[in-house]
Write an enzyme that holds these catalytic residues in place. Structure first.
Site, PDB file in Angstrom:
ATOM      1  N   LYS A  62       0.836  -1.202   0.000  1.00 41.34           N
ATOM      2  CA  LYS A  62       0.000   0.000   0.000  1.00 41.34           C
ATOM      3  C   LYS A  62       0.873   1.254   0.000  1.00 41.34           C
ATOM      4  O   LYS A  62       0.663   2.180  -0.776  1.00 41.34           O
ATOM      5  CB  LYS A  62      -0.912   0.002   1.239  1.00 41.34           C
ATOM      6  CG  LYS A  62      -2.387   0.125   0.836  1.00 41.34           C
ATOM      7  CD  LYS A  62      -3.273   0.606   1.973  1.00 41.34           C
ATOM      8  CE  LYS A  62      -3.408  -0.399   3.085  1.00 41.34           C
ATOM      9  NZ  LYS A  62      -4.036   0.035   4.296  1.00 41.34           N
TER      10      LYS A  62
ATOM     11  N   LYS B  89       7.455   6.855  13.657  1.00 39.40           N
ATOM     12  CA  LYS B  89       8.638   6.002  13.671  1.00 39.40           C
ATOM     13  C   LYS B  89       9.869   6.808  13.258  1.00 39.40           C
ATOM     14  O   LYS B  89       9.781   7.615  12.328  1.00 39.40           O
ATOM     15  CB  LYS B  89       8.394   4.910  12.633  1.00 39.40           C
ATOM     16  CG  LYS B  89       9.243   3.692  12.746  1.00 39.40           C
ATOM     17  CD  LYS B  89       8.799   2.683  11.684  1.00 39.40           C
ATOM     18  CE  LYS B  89       9.908   1.713  11.392  1.00 39.40           C
ATOM     19  NZ  LYS B  89       9.624   0.807  10.298  1.00 39.40           N
TER      20      LYS B  89
ATOM     21  N   LYS C  43      14.839   6.124   8.328  1.00 41.05           N
ATOM     22  CA  LYS C  43      15.835   6.685   7.418  1.00 41.05           C
ATOM     23  C   LYS C  43      15.162   7.542   6.361  1.00 41.05           C
ATOM     24  O   LYS C  43      15.604   8.637   6.049  1.00 41.05           O
ATOM     25  CB  LYS C  43      16.582   5.554   6.719  1.00 41.05           C
ATOM     26  CG  LYS C  43      17.464   4.762   7.639  1.00 41.05           C
ATOM     27  CD  LYS C  43      17.936   3.479   6.973  1.00 41.05           C
ATOM     28  CE  LYS C  43      18.348   2.476   8.024  1.00 41.05           C
ATOM     29  NZ  LYS C  43      18.389   1.114   7.528  1.00 41.05           N
TER      30      LYS C  43
END
Ligand code: TRP
Length: 332
Positions: A115, A195, A198
């Site tokens: 998704k 979260k 990177k």
């Protein structure tokens, strides 16, 4: 008998504080407790979502340097490169015969990833099947424990299923490993995102220099109000800072709340910067030392990967025999 653990990372760049809190700190602990540790640098897995842009070789070294600088000791732990262990590819082929397409499509983490990348109908078989490849990463080494973060749970479920199916269909070769879910909270990004990651550039890297850490913390989002209290719902950013502060300083969150009563965000952020920088200093120093000796760090990968291949070969002998695919190779 020593317990064996296996876990690892995709080499997509340098590791950050979130990796340390959620995973690396535990690995060092397992190592100190005398467990037999295997750490896989999963480079094949990078191909799933970065087929065109990547710098795998450089990133393998970045991950390795981060491992070493936080105290993973190559004399005690085996660090190895996924693509250099041919047995992993072979085991993946066998495992892929044991998983139905519909089962593969049910993996929630894969669904999420599809998704978010917007692959939709253009999803590759590689993307769909990487959890099967991850099952091979794990089961080839027949570990007792697999420490992971929450997003990896569906892969571990699939791994266990594959072990059970294999054992039932052929012969008991694979102990069903136990999942060890990290208890430490996941760090939020400095931009308030769920979260540290990177791709969002919202992380403090273990190798960030002093002034970059200061800059990042200064710019990091805060919450409304001015109290410094731990309340992840009402005050997600401040709670995240408190978690980081507590982890890096060893001080209790309760104690920190008291210490900062009546004080403002500016002072808190400035102390946090100091604490994080003090925490990272020895890590940065060690990283520099290791980085200055490329021959030595290369040797670590050579030795680790050799050991991984030896272990892998032991398991594959059992596997080929169990599935009656052990006819003599024509090259032998
Ligand atoms: N999927 C893991 C991640 O993205 C990396 C990984 C590959 C892994 N093989 C593994 C983790 C085996 C644990 C065990 O972080």
């Amino acid at each position: 008998m020593k317990k064996r653990i296996l876990t690892g990372d995709r080499p997509t760049g340098k590791l950050h504080l979130g990796h340390y809190v959620g995973s690396l700190a535990n690995r060092v602990k397992f190592q100190q407790e005398g467990m037999e540790c295997f750490f896989i640098i999963a480079d094949y897995q990078v191909l799933t979502d970065r087929l065109y842009t990547r710098d795998v070789e450089q990133n393998i070294y970045e991950v390795l340097l981060d491992y070493l600088s936080v105290g993973i000791d190559p004399k005690k732990s085996v660090i190895f490169i996924q693509s250099h262990v041919p047995e992993l590819a072979e085991l993946f082929v066998y495992f892929s015969m044991l998983v139905t397409v519909s089962r593969a499509q049910r993996n929630p983490t894969v669904k999420e990833e599809i998704k978010s990348v917007g692959h939709g109908k253009k999803m590759s078989v590689g993307m769909l099947s990487y959890p099967i490849s991850q099952a091979a990463d794990i089961l080839l080494f027949r570990p007792d424990l697999v420490p992971i973060g929450e997003d990896q749970l569906p892969h571990l479920e699939q791994t266990k299923e594959i072990a059970i199916t294999f054992n039932r269909t052929f012969k008991k070769v694979f102990p069903v490993p136990e999942t060890l879910l990290s208890k430490t909270p996941r760090l939020l990004g400095l931009d308030g995102h769920q979260k540290m990651s990177k791709s969002r550039q919202n992380a403090i890297y273990l190798s960030d220099p002093v002034d970059i850490v200061a800059q990042k913390i200064k710019k990091a989002v805060t919450d409304s109000g001015r109290e410094i209290i731990f309340d992840p719902i009402k005050k997600p950013a401040i709670s995240n800072f408190l978690t980081i502060f507590s982890f890096c300083s060893g001080r209790d969150i309760k104690e920190l709340e008291e210490a900062y009563q009546g004080k403002g965000y500016v002072e808190f952020k400035s102390d946090l910067t100091q604490v994080v920088n003090d925490f990272l200093e020895p890590i940065r120093k060690k990283r520099k030392e290791f980085a200055s000796d490329p021959k030595f760090i290369r040797e670590i990968l050579v030795e680790g990967t050799k050991k991984a291949c030896e272990e892998g070969e032991k398991t594959m002998k059992l596997v080929r025999k169990a599935i009656k695919f052990d006819y003599p190779r024509i090259f032998e």
